[in-house]
Design a protein around this motif. Structure first.
Motif: not given
Length: 477
Positions: A286-287, A290, A296, A300-301, A320, A330, A334
């Motif tokens: 998801t990230m 990082m 990120p 990913e964002v 991460e 991270t 998020m």
């Protein structure tokens, strides 16, 4: 609708070497982590005991519930030790994969940590090193060895994983290591057990029987990552119905079934989980950037924001926070994406009525969610014994916080991963939801929005000795 600033999509973070102290665990939870995943593919039980102690202590200090997830390794098939930790493979090479050896002793023969000879069929594909080397089964050489033919060139290293997308393990997905880990976990404070490489709903039923035999009340997360699990919508829905939560394990799914199917399967699973009032976790990279970078990527964002818009309960961090250089940064990044997205977009509606086993919960929570929107309520309060009411309310995806109150600590911890839920433990009474709301307002946890004189709460409750959840109340606090 006035807004109280709560993160509705939750964060599940993996605890590993990058978070190796009580202070680091506390910082993660203080930054907004709602659940902690312990990956049983790595580490030892002594370290896990420390992690559990640190997580519970940090949660208590913050006065909140936090879920702890035991993630079983499952039949993650790996090579053994390769000579000099590097073995080149050319297209057309014939390679023996032998489960009777642990270290490579000669060219053309590689050790494998699982007896494939008893499972594979001629012609089935085997992908090595996350799909970098593609092979197919050419021969069953012996009771412990098979021969594969390489379809492209590359190299492998020690303990690299193998994927077998066409192989049917026939329900044999719990390894001796998993069984030992389940026995250990049943004596520890785990709220969820995640089952890897599920192929069918029966895999979940078998795990549930094993957990009950150990007197474990942990809920089951089904990790969706095999080609067989996603071969039809009917098979996928049966898995959803059998489980308590779903993890969209996008890494192995991409290798086994094709990267192009992952976004569609993710969307289907989020919708199915909402229909059946089950928690849906979106996982893997998801990230991912990082791990090495303090910010990120734009992609990913967008990925995290898309999961929020789709209505996922949880987004998960793996490497991460487990081994990355920037675990705290991270989580902050998020959380920032989640808050901005939820407050500037709407959750996509599900196209038809929920289909959970208890339609009464669905009807009551649907009515409560609509009422809350109509009267411009600020919070929904769920009085729940088992968590079913709170999960059904979460499935409605209301655009305001859900405060759940229960007399059961385990239920409160499990609800930490349910959409928009903040769970509290209080002694049961007929009005303990209203009493909690007053307490949280007096403490400043719940604040009256600007422009209002009072906090408006919709309370979903009932008499636990009779009909269960059967009442919707509106209260000004």
């Amino acid at each position: 609708m006035s807004k109280i600033l709560f993160k509705r999509t939750k964060i599940l973070a993996t605890i590993g070497p990058a978070v190796s102290s009580e202070e680091q665990v506390r910082e993660l939870i203080m930054e907004g982590v709602n659940g902690c995943r312990l990956n049983f593919s790595h580490g030892d039980n002594e370290t896990r005991d420390k992690h559990i102690e640190w997580i519970r202590k940090a949660a208590q200090e913050k006065g909140r519930s936090v879920a702890i997830v035991q993630d079983l390794q499952g039949p993650k098939i790996r090579l053994g030790l390769v000579k000099d930790n590097h073995y080149d493979i050319a297209e057309g090479d014939e390679i023996i994969l032998d489960a009777s050896i642990k270290e490579q002793e000669q060219d053309g023969i590689l050790p494998v940590q699982y007896n494939l000879a008893q499972k594979v069929k001629i012609g089935e594909p085997i992908y090595m090193f996350d799909g970098k080397i593609r092979t197919h089964v050419a021969e069953i050489v012996s009771d412990t060895a098979i021969k594969v033919v390489a379809e492209n060139k590359g190299f492998v290293m020690n303990n690299k994983g193998l994927n077998l997308p066409e192989t049917d393990f026939g329900g044999d997905i719990l390894t001796p290591k998993d069984l030992a880990d389940i026995e250990f976990g049943a004596t520890r404070d785990f709220d969820y057990v995640a089952l890897s490489f599920i192929q069918r709903a029966d895999d979940i039923h078998k795990l549930r029987e094993i957990l009950r035999s150990h007197n474990s009340d942990a809920k089951i997360i089904a990790k969706i990552e095999t080609k067989k699990a996603v071969e039809s919508d009917e098979a996928l829905e049966e898995i959803v119905k059998a489980s308590d939560a779903i993890m969209v394990a996008r890494g192995d799914m991409a290798v086994e079934a094709g990267a192009e199917i992952v976004p569609i399967i993710q969307r289907k699973l989020v919708t199915m989980c909402r229909e059946h009032s089950k928690v849906c976790i979106v996982a893997t990279q998801t990230m991912g950037s990082m791990v090495d970078n303090p910010e990120p990527t734009r992609a990913e964002v967008s990925d995290v924001a898309n999961a929020v818009i789709q209505g996922a309960d949880v987004v998960m961090l793996s490497d991460e926070t487990a081994v990355g250089k920037y675990p705290l940064e991270t989580v902050r990044a998020m959380k920032k994406v989640i808050l901005y997205t939820q407050n500037n977009s709407t959750i996509q509606p599900i196209p038809y009525d929920p289909q959970s086993d208890n339609r009464k919960y669905d009807a009551i929570t649907k009515a409560a969610a609509r009422m809350a929107e109509t009267i411009d309520a600020d919070v929904i309060i769920c009085q729940t014994a088992s968590g079913a009411t709170a999960n059904a309310m979460a499935a409605q995806r209301p655009n305001l916080p859900i405060i759940s109150v229960t007399g059961d600590v385990r239920v409160a911890n499990q609800l930490s991963l349910a959409y928009a839920n903040s769970a509290f433990v209080r002694p049961y009474s007929e009005d303990f939801g209203l009493e909690l709301a007053k307490e949280l307002k007096d403490s400043g946890y719940l604040q009256v929005p600007k422009g209002k004189k009072e906090l408006v709460a919709v309370i979903v409750a009932g008499n636990r000795d009779f009909c269960g959840t059967d009442t919707i109340k509106v209260r000004q606090i």
